[in-house]
Design a protein around this motif. Structure first.
Motif, PDB file in Angstrom:
ATOM      1  N   MET A  79      27.135 -12.222  19.948  1.00  0.00           N
ATOM      2  CA  MET A  79      26.751 -12.204  21.332  1.00  0.00           C
ATOM      3  C   MET A  79      25.371 -11.104  21.267  1.00  0.00           C
ATOM      4  N   SER A  80      24.334 -11.740  21.966  1.00  0.00           N
ATOM      5  CA  SER A  80      22.978 -11.123  22.214  1.00  0.00           C
ATOM      6  C   SER A  80      23.131  -9.759  22.965  1.00  0.00           C
ATOM      7  N   LEU A  81      22.076  -9.022  22.732  1.00  0.00           N
ATOM      8  CA  LEU A  81      21.926  -7.737  23.495  1.00  0.00           C
ATOM      9  C   LEU A  81      21.868  -8.210  25.201  1.00  0.00           C
ATOM     10  N   GLY A  82      21.195  -9.044  25.290  1.00  0.00           N
ATOM     11  CA  GLY A  82      21.142  -9.543  26.805  1.00  0.00           C
ATOM     12  C   GLY A  82      22.353  -9.786  27.194  1.00  0.00           C
ATOM     13  N   GLU A  83      23.236 -10.534  26.467  1.00  0.00           N
ATOM     14  CA  GLU A  83      24.589 -11.189  27.013  1.00  0.00           C
ATOM     15  C   GLU A  83      25.497  -9.668  27.125  1.00  0.00           C
ATOM     16  N   ARG A  84      25.576  -8.980  26.233  1.00  0.00           N
ATOM     17  CA  ARG A  84      26.259  -7.632  26.217  1.00  0.00           C
ATOM     18  C   ARG A  84      25.924  -6.864  27.398  1.00  0.00           C
ATOM     19  N   MET A  85      24.570  -6.707  27.592  1.00  0.00           N
ATOM     20  CA  MET A  85      24.208  -6.149  29.001  1.00  0.00           C
ATOM     21  C   MET A  85      24.684  -6.809  30.254  1.00  0.00           C
ATOM     22  N   ARG A  86      24.657  -7.869  30.239  1.00  0.00           N
ATOM     23  CA  ARG A  86      25.198  -8.924  31.442  1.00  0.00           C
ATOM     24  C   ARG A  86      26.595  -8.675  31.487  1.00  0.00           C
ATOM     25  N   GLU A  87      27.328  -8.833  30.576  1.00  0.00           N
ATOM     26  CA  GLU A  87      28.802  -8.396  30.603  1.00  0.00           C
ATOM     27  C   GLU A  87      29.180  -7.205  31.118  1.00  0.00           C
ATOM     28  N   MET A  88      28.387  -6.055  30.516  1.00  0.00           N
ATOM     29  CA  MET A  88      28.902  -4.755  31.031  1.00  0.00           C
ATOM     30  C   MET A  88      28.417  -4.427  32.479  1.00  0.00           C
ATOM     31  N   ARG A  89      27.182  -5.086  32.964  1.00  0.00           N
ATOM     32  CA  ARG A  89      26.773  -4.864  34.340  1.00  0.00           C
ATOM     33  C   ARG A  89      28.017  -5.642  35.145  1.00  0.00           C
ATOM     34  N   LYS A  90      28.325  -6.880  34.723  1.00  0.00           N
ATOM     35  CA  LYS A  90      29.153  -7.448  35.643  1.00  0.00           C
ATOM     36  C   LYS A  90      30.600  -6.820  35.663  1.00  0.00           C
ATOM     37  N   MET A  91      31.086  -6.061  34.602  1.00  0.00           N
ATOM     38  CA  MET A  91      32.270  -5.398  34.637  1.00  0.00           C
ATOM     39  C   MET A  91      32.270  -4.448  35.715  1.00  0.00           C
ATOM     40  N   LEU A  92      31.033  -3.711  36.049  1.00  0.00           N
ATOM     41  CA  LEU A  92      30.931  -2.686  36.700  1.00  0.00           C
ATOM     42  C   LEU A  92      30.535  -3.237  38.059  1.00  0.00           C
ATOM     43  N   HIS A  93      30.740  -4.547  38.360  1.00  0.00           N
ATOM     44  CA  HIS A  93      30.361  -5.133  39.612  1.00  0.00           C
ATOM     45  C   HIS A  93      28.895  -4.581  40.138  1.00  0.00           C
ATOM     46  N   LEU A  94      27.865  -4.688  39.454  1.00  0.00           N
ATOM     47  CA  LEU A  94      26.508  -4.071  39.656  1.00  0.00           C
ATOM     48  C   LEU A  94      25.732  -5.424  39.531  1.00  0.00           C
ATOM     49  N   SER A  95      24.975  -5.545  40.675  1.00  0.00           N
ATOM     50  CA  SER A  95      23.622  -6.593  40.597  1.00  0.00           C
ATOM     51  C   SER A  95      22.702  -6.238  39.770  1.00  0.00           C
ATOM     52  N   GLN A  96      21.920  -7.289  39.404  1.00  0.00           N
ATOM     53  CA  GLN A  96      20.795  -6.538  38.489  1.00  0.00           C
ATOM     54  C   GLN A  96      19.925  -5.684  39.292  1.00  0.00           C
ATOM     55  N   GLU A  97      19.705  -5.830  40.606  1.00  0.00           N
ATOM     56  CA  GLU A  97      19.131  -5.066  41.403  1.00  0.00           C
ATOM     57  C   GLU A  97      19.418  -3.556  41.392  1.00  0.00           C
ATOM     58  N   GLU A  98      20.717  -3.365  41.726  1.00  0.00           N
ATOM     59  CA  GLU A  98      21.509  -2.181  41.398  1.00  0.00           C
ATOM     60  C   GLU A  98      21.322  -1.611  40.307  1.00  0.00           C
ATOM     61  N   LEU A  99      21.466  -2.203  39.138  1.00  0.00           N
ATOM     62  CA  LEU A  99      21.131  -1.447  37.705  1.00  0.00           C
ATOM     63  C   LEU A  99      19.805  -1.241  37.589  1.00  0.00           C
ATOM     64  N   ALA A 100      18.885  -1.871  38.178  1.00  0.00           N
ATOM     65  CA  ALA A 100      17.492  -1.539  38.113  1.00  0.00           C
ATOM     66  C   ALA A 100      17.148  -0.477  38.906  1.00  0.00           C
ATOM     67  N   PHE A 101      17.879  -0.090  39.994  1.00  0.00           N
ATOM     68  CA  PHE A 101      17.578   0.885  40.771  1.00  0.00           C
ATOM     69  C   PHE A 101      18.012   2.309  40.062  1.00  0.00           C
TER      70      PHE A 101
END
Length: 146
Positions: A1-23
């Motif tokens: 699994m790539s860096l991006g896939e791992r980031m996306r997986e963890m972000r989704k587990m926390l129910h964060l949107s890309q915008e919320e994570l960016a903020f």
């Protein structure tokens, strides 16, 4: 699994949107999208912050380990990742440590009752510590608010 896939997986587990994570990271949604789609590699500071906000280790994001849990054992948290050992101290100097960021992030995801339980537990532990040491160093009479 790539860096991006791992980031996306963890972000989704926390129910964060890309915008919320960016903020939370102090960046923009486009940067997060580029990282998650492996178009751009985040710089060391952004990678460390991302791991902290997502409650994981840089090692997990980089694929050095398959365990997303951030290890809090003594000695394990001296370096977020061997690959970033030179950049980490400078990045960490301007914020809480990775463990504190992770705990604050997890605490902020609790509902009111969960926060109250955590606060009660911490106050109980401080009370026990005060009694064990015979010290009045900790003021456990003041109530923290959830």
């Amino acid at each position: 699994m790539s860096l991006g896939e791992r980031m996306r997986e963890m972000r989704k587990m926390l129910h964060l949107s890309q915008e919320e994570l960016a903020f939370r990271l102090g960046t923009n949604r486009v940067s997060v999208s580029q990282w998650e789609n492996n178009r751009v590699m985040p710089d060391a500071d952004s990678l460390i912050k991302t791991a902290a906000v997502l409650g994981t280790s840089v090692g997990f994001l980089l694929g050095e380990t398959d365990d997303p849990a951030l290890s809090l054992r003594s000695g394990d948290n001296d370096r977020a990742s061997p690959a970033l050992s030179e950049e980490e101290p400078a990045a960490a100097a301007h914020r809480y440590g990775i463990e504190e960021d992770m705990l604050l992030n997890l605490f902020n995801h609790l509902d009111r009752a969960g926060k109250a339980e955590v606060i009660d537990f911490i106050q109980y532990k401080l009370f026990r510590l005060q009694n064990a040491k015979g010290s009045s160093q900790f003021d456990t009479t003041r109530r923290l608010k959830a």
